[in-house]
Design a protein around this motif. Structure first.
Motif, PDB file in Angstrom:
ATOM      1  N   HIS A 117       8.195 -78.794 -54.698  1.00 24.42           N
ATOM      2  CA  HIS A 117       7.503 -78.529 -53.727  1.00 24.42           C
ATOM      3  C   HIS A 117       7.644 -76.813 -53.647  1.00 24.42           C
ATOM      4  O   HIS A 117       8.185 -76.152 -54.119  1.00 24.42           O
ATOM      5  N   ARG A 140       3.352 -80.537 -52.234  1.00 23.48           N
ATOM      6  CA  ARG A 140       4.284 -81.075 -53.055  1.00 23.48           C
ATOM      7  C   ARG A 140       3.686 -81.252 -54.348  1.00 23.48           C
ATOM      8  O   ARG A 140       2.575 -81.491 -54.605  1.00 23.48           O
ATOM      9  N   GLU A 188       0.114 -82.898 -53.423  1.00 22.89           N
ATOM     10  CA  GLU A 188      -0.279 -83.382 -52.006  1.00 22.89           C
ATOM     11  C   GLU A 188       0.192 -82.163 -51.094  1.00 22.89           C
ATOM     12  O   GLU A 188       1.057 -81.341 -51.091  1.00 22.89           O
ATOM     13  N   ASP A 190       0.685 -81.375 -47.302  1.00 27.97           N
ATOM     14  CA  ASP A 190       1.139 -82.217 -45.936  1.00 27.97           C
ATOM     15  C   ASP A 190       1.268 -81.512 -44.856  1.00 27.97           C
ATOM     16  O   ASP A 190       1.783 -81.829 -43.739  1.00 27.97           O
ATOM     17  N   THR A 217      -2.944 -85.738 -48.060  1.00 31.50           N
ATOM     18  CA  THR A 217      -1.802 -86.262 -47.736  1.00 31.50           C
ATOM     19  C   THR A 217      -1.550 -87.551 -47.303  1.00 31.50           C
ATOM     20  O   THR A 217      -2.898 -87.952 -46.759  1.00 31.50           O
ATOM     21  N   ALA A 220       0.390 -86.978 -41.632  1.00 32.68           N
ATOM     22  CA  ALA A 220       0.626 -85.274 -41.106  1.00 32.68           C
ATOM     23  C   ALA A 220       1.276 -85.569 -39.698  1.00 32.68           C
ATOM     24  O   ALA A 220       0.931 -86.560 -39.090  1.00 32.68           O
ATOM     25  N   GLN A 230       6.467 -80.129 -40.810  1.00 36.66           N
ATOM     26  CA  GLN A 230       6.716 -80.565 -42.513  1.00 36.66           C
ATOM     27  C   GLN A 230       7.647 -81.913 -42.541  1.00 36.66           C
ATOM     28  O   GLN A 230       8.727 -81.903 -41.768  1.00 36.66           O
ATOM     29  N   SER A 315      -1.654 -90.955 -40.013  1.00 34.44           N
ATOM     30  CA  SER A 315      -1.417 -91.467 -41.365  1.00 34.44           C
ATOM     31  C   SER A 315      -2.808 -92.128 -41.912  1.00 34.44           C
ATOM     32  O   SER A 315      -3.778 -92.506 -41.156  1.00 34.44           O
TER      33      SER A 315
END
Length: 466
Positions: A117, A140, A188, A190, A217, A220, A230, A315
Motif C-alpha cells: 500500500h 492499495r 484500490e 480507500d 474502493t 469508505a 483508513q 459500501s
C-alpha cells in the motif's frame, strides 16, 4: 479520449504557474520519473529526493513509529513545502504557486509477505501567495509483482498531480481521473481527504461516497465529525459491531437495536466491552433503491448518524457475505452483524445467491467465517401485537434445519432485552411526517437527532415548514 500519463506530465511541466518538490520513499522515484521523461521538467521540478535510509529519513522529517503511514506522509509534505517557501519565495513567490508531492510506499517484497500500500499526497498553493491546500489519498497496490506495482504507483501519482492542478473544481471528475490508464483490479483507493482554500466547498464525506460509487474502493469510512478514516488503521485488531440500514432518518429503533445488540455481543466469548467499535453501514445498493435519493440526502443521513458518535461506513456490498468478507479481511477479532428479524429471514432467499455455484449454502459458508456472528432483533406483529423473535422463527423445512444448525453452533443469537415500545416506529413513516409537517416525528427519534434535523433543515424539513 483523455490524455495519457506522459501527456499529463508534459502539460504540467509546461505550466509555469507551479513549481515544487517530489519526495518519494519505498518504491523508487516512480512519480517524478514520468515528469522527467515527458520533457520540460526543469520548469516544474525544483528538487527530487528519496530518503530511503530510516536514519536519514528521521533526520529530515522527524522520528515516527511507522514509515508507511499518514503521519510520515504529512511530515514529508510539511517539511518539503516549508523548504520551498524558505528557498524560493523571494525569487519566484510573486508569480509561482509552490507544491510538495510525497509518497511513502510498501511495494511487494521479495517473499510477497507484506501489505502492499501507499500513502500519497500533495501540498500546493492553488495560486501564488495562497495558503496551502492539501489532498491525501491511501492506495492499495493489488498487482502481483513489484515492477507492476511501481508502474501503477507512478501513474496514480501523475494522475493525482494533474487532478489537483486541473480538475479540483469538479471533485467527481478529480476522483475518477485517479485511475486513468490503469485497468480494473490494479489499485484500490480507500481514502481521500482534502483541505484548504482550493477545496473550500468540498465535503470529504461526499468524496468518500464517490470513491465507492466509482468502484475505486469497496467501502469508505469516516468518523462522526466527518474525518475520513483508513479502514485498515481503524478496524485492525478491533472487535466490530455493524448495523446495516438506510437511516432515513435514524430513529429510536436504530439506536435501541445497536445498544441492545452491543449488550448481547459483549457477552459472547472473546468479546471485551472496551474493544468493540460500533459502525453504522449504508450500502450504495440500498441507497440506489430510492429514486429521490441524492448526495444531499446522503449527507442528511450522515448528519443524524453523527449524533450517535458512531463510525460511518459506505459500501457497495449488496450481499451480507460480501460485507463479511471485507470485515474479516480487516480484523482477526470477533465481528457482530446486527439486523432485524425480517432482514434475517430474507437471508434465506435463494435468489440472493444465484451468482454463486454453491447457491445459498456457499453464501452462508462465506458469511459465517472466523468469528462472525449475527445478532437478530425482534419484530412486533402489528396485527396480533405479538413479539416475534429469532427463537420462534419458522422457515420452510430445509431452511429450518439450517437455522437450527446455525443456532446450535452459536452463529446466530437472539437479541432479547429490547425497548418494545419503540418497535412500532418505522423510518418511512417518520420521513413522511417530517415532509408533511407532522410534529409527531420528533417523538420517534432521539432528541439530538430531532435538533440536528431542525437545525440543518434535513430530509425536507424546511420545505415542509416554510
Amino acid at each position: 479520449m483523455g490524455l495519457s500519463t506522459l501527456e499529463k506530465a508534459l502539460e504540467i511541466n509546461l505550466d509555469s504557474r507551479y513549481y515544487g518538490t517530489f519526495a518519494e520513499i519505498g518504491a523508487g522515484q516512480e512519480v517524478v520519473r514520468w515528469f522527467f521523461q515527458a520533457g520540460g521538467a526543469a520548469g516544474m521540478v525544483s528538487k527530487s529526493i528519496s530518503a530511503y535510509d530510516m536514519k536519514v529519513s528521521d533526520a529530515i522529517y522527524g522520528d515516527c513509529q511507522r514509515y508507511v503511514s499518514r503521519d510520515r506522509l504529512e511530515a514529508m509534505l510539511a517539511t518539503e513545502q516549508r523548504l520551498n517557501r524558505e528557498r524560493l519565495r523571494e525569487a519566484r513567490g510573486a508569480e509561482t504557486g509552490f507544491f510538495a508531492f510525497a509518497d511513502t510506499v510498501s511495494a511487494r517484497n521479495f517473499r510477497g509477505t507484506n501489505r502492499c500500500h501507499a500513502w500519497m499526497g500533495l501540498n500546493f498553493q492553488h495560486e501564488p501567495g495562497a495558503a496551502d491546500s492539501r489532498i491525501v489519498i491511501h492506495v492499495r497496490l493489488l498487482d502481483d509483482t513489484n515492477a507492476e506495482q511501481q508502474h501503477a504507483l507512478g501513474v496514480v501519482g501523475v494522475n493525482l498531480v494533474y487532478a489537483a492542478f486541473r480538475l479540483r473544481d469538479d471533485p467527481h471528475a478529480m476522483l475518477r481521473s485517479l485511475a486513468d490508464e490503469l485497468s480494473h483490479g490494479r489499485i484500490e483507493i480507500d481514502l481521500v481527504d482534502v483541505t484548504g482554500p482550493a477545496f473550500v466547498d468540498v465535503d470529504n464525506r461526499v468524496l468518500s461516497l464517490h470513491l465507492v460509487e466509482l468502484g475505486l474502493t469497496g467501502a469508505a469510512l469516516f468518523a462522526a465529525d466527518g474525518t475520513v478514516l483508513q479502514s485498515a488503521d481503524v478496524l485492525r485488531k478491533r472487535a466490530l459491531l455493524i448495523q446495516r440500514g438506510r437511516f432515513r432518518p435514524l430513529t429510536h429503533v436504530n439506536v435501541d437495536l445497536l445498544e441492545s445488540a452491543r449488550a448481547t455481543f459483549e457477552q459472547l466469548p472473546g468479546v471485551g466491552a472496551e474493544a468493540v467499535l460500533p459502525i453504522m453501514e449504508m450500502s450504495m445498493h440500498d441507497l440506489a433503491l430510492e429514486d429521490d435519493v441524492g448526495v444531499a440526502d446522503f449527507i442528511s443521513r450522515a448528519e443524524v448518524i453523527a449524533t450517535t458518535g458512531c463510525t460511518v461506513m459506505i459500501s457497495d456490498f449488496r450481499e451480507y457475505h460480501r460485507l463479511a468478507r471485507f470485515l474479516t479481511s480487516q480484523t482477526d477479532q470477533p465481528i457482530g452483524l446486527a439486523l432485524g428479524l425480517e432482514s434475517f429471514r430474507r437471508l434465506f432467499d435463494e435468489r440472493y445467491y444465484e451468482d454463486l455455484d454453491g447457491g445459498l449454502l456457499e453464501g452462508f459458508g462465506r458469511l459465517f467465517k472466523k468469528q462472525l456472528r449475527l445478532l437478530v432483533y425482534p419484530l412486533l406483529d402489528e396485527a396480533s401485537k405479538e413479539l416475534r423473535t429469532l427463537t420462534g422463527l419458522e422457515l420452510e423445512n430445509a431452511h429450518q434445519h439450517l437455522l437450527e444448525y446455525l443456532l446450535a453452533r452459536s452463529a446466530v443469537h437472539p437479541i432479547n432485552d429490547v425497548a418494545v415500545e419503540h418497535l412500532t416506529i418505522h423510518s418511512p413513516n417518520v420521513l413522511d411526517m417530517i415532509k408533511t409537517g407532522d410534529e409527531q416525528w420528533k417523538s420517534c427519534v432521539p432528541s439530538a437527532v430531532a435538533e440536528r434535523i431542525v437545525e440543518r433543515n434535513l430530509f425536507g424539513y424546511r420545505a415542509a415548514n416554510g
